[in-house]
Motif scaffolding. Sequence first.
Motif: not given
Length: 286
Positions: A155, A151, A147-148, A104
């Motif tokens: 990265s 997802d 986070l969106p 994560a």
Amino acid sequence: MLLVLLVLAGCSDAAQDPGPRAGDVGADAAGQAAAPGAAAADGTGAAEPPRPALPPERACYDLDLDAALAATDDSPSRPCTSPHTARTFLVGRLDRAAEGHLLAMDSERVRTQVATRCPAALPDFVGGGEDGWRLSVLRAVWFTPTLPEADAGASWFRCDVVAPDGRGGLLPLSGRLEGTLATAAGRDRWGLCATGAPDDRDARRVACAEQHSWRAVSVVELGGTGPDGEDYPGEQAAQERGQEPCEQVGRDRATDPLEFTWGYEWPSAEQWAAGQRFGRCWVPVA
């Protein structure tokens, strides 16, 4: 008469010294996204979706201090010819793979990767060696995708340079920052100074281009860099290790070697744990 001033840096210098927190980073410093038509790795010939684009390199942003210290930033970049308070100096890719699965974005391993890489890269950008940024107001801050965005496959990490103004804000950046601390003019502009003695609670740390009465002039190495390594030597030992070198610096810079004032600050246990393994020598300026 010899006046000796000893100063303990008892509060966190996070806004001025956001220290490294450990880890390594597997970075694609070239900062290139995959071509939209790249073939799939399974040999089927099916096109993979394009990798999310990285943030622009050498971009500028208008951030306040809270935004600069946040983990993510979605503010739009702006031309560096316009007013700004943050400037990107490094962009790369994070290594999120671990034992066959994707970590994560807010995992400790991912967060500490970039927290190590950005401070380590700052001296190469601003110049002046390792001690250059330590004796300046220039600091590294870093960001990862929201986070969106993660997802959706993002990265990356982004490293920006900022300059805290000592009043809870950031100084405007202008001119060339790359290599600036390797020049006398750059050090006189961005050097770390103060409006009073280092132990004066009312004194503010400012860029040396502003009015000031004290200046940080040298660094005392106290141990290895980074969060790993030797334990905190203790307040008394850290204090004692810097007294002689800082006194000598004060004497060397004084007009009268028999009457001079000097200051020394050393890291607290908290700052040591965050990776600050050095102290600073201060002297008054005319």
